[in-house]
Design an enzyme around this catalytic site. Structure first.
Site, PDB file in Angstrom:
ATOM      1  N   SER A  82     -60.267   5.117  57.570  1.00  0.00           N
ATOM      2  CA  SER A  82     -59.476   4.794  56.333  1.00  0.00           C
ATOM      3  C   SER A  82     -58.003   4.611  56.400  1.00  0.00           C
ATOM      4  CB  SER A  82     -60.070   5.178  55.177  1.00  0.00           C
ATOM      5  OG  SER A  82     -61.179   4.920  54.593  1.00  0.00           O
ATOM      6  N   LYS A  85     -56.646   1.244  56.087  1.00  0.00           N
ATOM      7  CA  LYS A  85     -56.189   0.562  54.925  1.00  0.00           C
ATOM      8  C   LYS A  85     -54.808   0.619  54.797  1.00  0.00           C
ATOM      9  CE  LYS A  85     -60.444   2.196  52.282  1.00  0.00           C
ATOM     10  NZ  LYS A  85     -61.293   2.353  53.343  1.00  0.00           N
ATOM     11  N   TYR A 168     -62.516   4.846  44.723  1.00  0.00           N
ATOM     12  CA  TYR A 168     -62.036   4.664  45.837  1.00  0.00           C
ATOM     13  C   TYR A 168     -63.285   3.568  46.566  1.00  0.00           C
ATOM     14  CZ  TYR A 168     -60.346   5.616  50.623  1.00  0.00           C
ATOM     15  OH  TYR A 168     -60.188   5.634  51.980  1.00  0.00           O
ATOM     16  N   GLU A 290     -51.109   7.121  49.469  1.00  0.00           N
ATOM     17  CA  GLU A 290     -51.003   7.774  48.301  1.00  0.00           C
ATOM     18  C   GLU A 290     -49.961   8.749  48.556  1.00  0.00           C
ATOM     19  OE1 GLU A 290     -55.071   9.443  48.584  1.00  0.00           O
ATOM     20  OE2 GLU A 290     -55.835   7.388  48.614  1.00  0.00           O
ATOM     21  N   LYS A 333     -52.693   9.561  54.133  1.00  0.00           N
ATOM     22  CA  LYS A 333     -53.951   9.078  54.015  1.00  0.00           C
ATOM     23  C   LYS A 333     -54.750   9.905  54.875  1.00  0.00           C
ATOM     24  CE  LYS A 333     -56.758   5.753  52.393  1.00  0.00           C
ATOM     25  NZ  LYS A 333     -57.627   6.835  52.768  1.00  0.00           N
ATOM     26  N   SER A 336     -61.968   8.513  58.228  1.00  0.00           N
ATOM     27  CA  SER A 336     -63.121   9.237  58.936  1.00  0.00           C
ATOM     28  C   SER A 336     -64.114   7.888  59.217  1.00  0.00           C
ATOM     29  CB  SER A 336     -63.861   9.821  58.079  1.00  0.00           C
ATOM     30  OG  SER A 336     -62.997  11.083  57.758  1.00  0.00           O
TER      31      SER A 336
END
Length: 380
Positions: A82, A85, A168, A290, A333, A336
């Site tokens: 991720s 992202k 999420y 984040e 961030k 996995s």
């Protein structure tokens, strides 16, 4: 001792600045965190990059592949799950800076197949920040393919009012990436590999690892030490498909620390990903990234990357207006896949960052602990 650790390989490249802590001291900090972790979890290989004031130090441990005992280096390719992202978010920011979309656009504006569905009332920002109304973490098995996902979206009904709850979700930001590519007039993989990644100066980052680079692609291992790699799925490229090295991710961290080194649209794109849109339990949601006030306690950072944050809905408090990059924050961030674990964190005001890649999916709390210890050591 676990044989992976007994055969520990530390091939560290040091490019230190006069203001950074002694290389031997930082090595000890990293060793003290990584060595017991690898032993405890049976991790075959792990690579760390520490960015500090424009310089990078690499610490490489173990093997990329058990079968041939190929050592991990800063050029080894890992799946980053991720963390992908953040690349998808940057591509979306680039599309907005290029006038191809607005985050306020509804999803159906960019894909006619979604007209008449719930996505007439859900905008791109909500998709990118996991607030469209309860899209799940993963696609249901019956919808988890390129051929079935659109039918799933066409018939999906929000559980919550759009914009009210964070849950999420791979389908959520995955659809954002898919629609971003639609706006650019290219398939997502093409837009990523031929437009964004070259503009970021990343030469060893891929959605699909080329045949001539397969020898650099680490083998992942599951908790039972079985070899695994990521498989195909709906919107896999957009949500969790990037493969890269610590060397390229260190470069990625540096351009996030210093976007002024990039062309104007990319500067604007990174500013968009660094913008805070809402808060949840002390975490501020950016686009992909984040962030948290810095300095931060280990407990607060661990809580922000916990299982409840990934699996449970949380009511959001939107920032009006959206918050431009604050003065002292830590962006991060996790990522996995079944056989890999990744973590990236950086602090723009300190010009520092940490990249941690491993060919096993081990707990997020352990990744956060390593990065937190390194960043704290750099403060001394």
């Amino acid at each position: 001792m676990n044989r992976n650790v007994r055969n520990l390989l530390i091939s560290a490249l040091f490019m230190t600045s006069g203001t950074s802590m002694a290389a031997t001291d930082l090595r000890k900090v990293v060793d003290d965190q990584v060595t017991p972790l690898m032993q405890q979890h049976g991790i075959a290989g792990l690579s760390v990059a520490v960015v500090n004031n424009g310089k990078v130090q690499y610490f490489n441990y173990g093997v990329a592949n058990e079968s041939n005992q190929q050592p991990v280096t800063q050029d080894t390719l890992f799946e980053i799950g991720s963390v992908s992202k953040t690349f998808t978010a940057t591509l979306g920011g680039y599309a907005q800076a290029s006038g191809k979309l607005k985050l306020s656009d509804t999803a159906s504006q960019h894909l006619a197949a979604l007209k008449g569905s719930a996505f007439d009332r859900i905008n791109l920002l909500q998709l990118a920040t996991y607030t469209p109304g309860g899209l799940p973490l993963q696609f249901p098995d019956a919808a988890d393919s390129a051929g079935t996902m659109l039918n799933y979206f066409q018939h999906w009904k929000p559980v919550y009012a759009p914009g009210t709850q964070r849950l999420y979700s791979n389908p959520s930001i995955g659809l954002f990436g898919y629609l971003t590519a639609q706006s650019l007039g290219q398939p997502f993989n093409v837009a990523m590999e031929r437009t964004l990644l070259p503009k970021l100066g990343l030469k060893s980052t891929y959605v699909n690892v080329p045949a001539d680079q397969q020898n650099r692609y680490a083998q992942g291992y599951d908790k039972d030490q079985n070899p695994v790699r990521v498989g195909p799925g709906a919107l896999d490229s957009e949500a969790y498909g990037i493969k890269t090295s610590t060397q390229d991710l260190a470069r990625y961290v540096m351009v996030n620390l210093h976007p002024e080194t990039l062309e104007k649209p990319l500067q604007q794109a990174i500013a968009t990903t660094h913008t805070g849109y809402y808060t949840v339990n002390g975490m501020t949601q950016g686009l992909g990234w984040e962030y948290y006030p810095y300095p931060i306690t280990l407990q607060a950072l661990t809580d922000g990357n916990s299982t409840p944050m990934a699996l449970e809905p949380h009511k959001v408090s939107w920032l009006t207006p959206a918050q431009k990059q604050p003065a002292n924050v830590l962006y991060n961030k996790t990522g996995s896949t079944r056989g890999f674990g990744a973590y990236v964190a950086y602090v723009p005001s300190k010009d520092r960052g940490v990249v941690i890649l491993a060919n096993m999916n081990y707990p997020n709390a352990e990744r956060v602990k390593i990065a937190h210890a390194i960043l704290n050591a750099l403060e001394k």
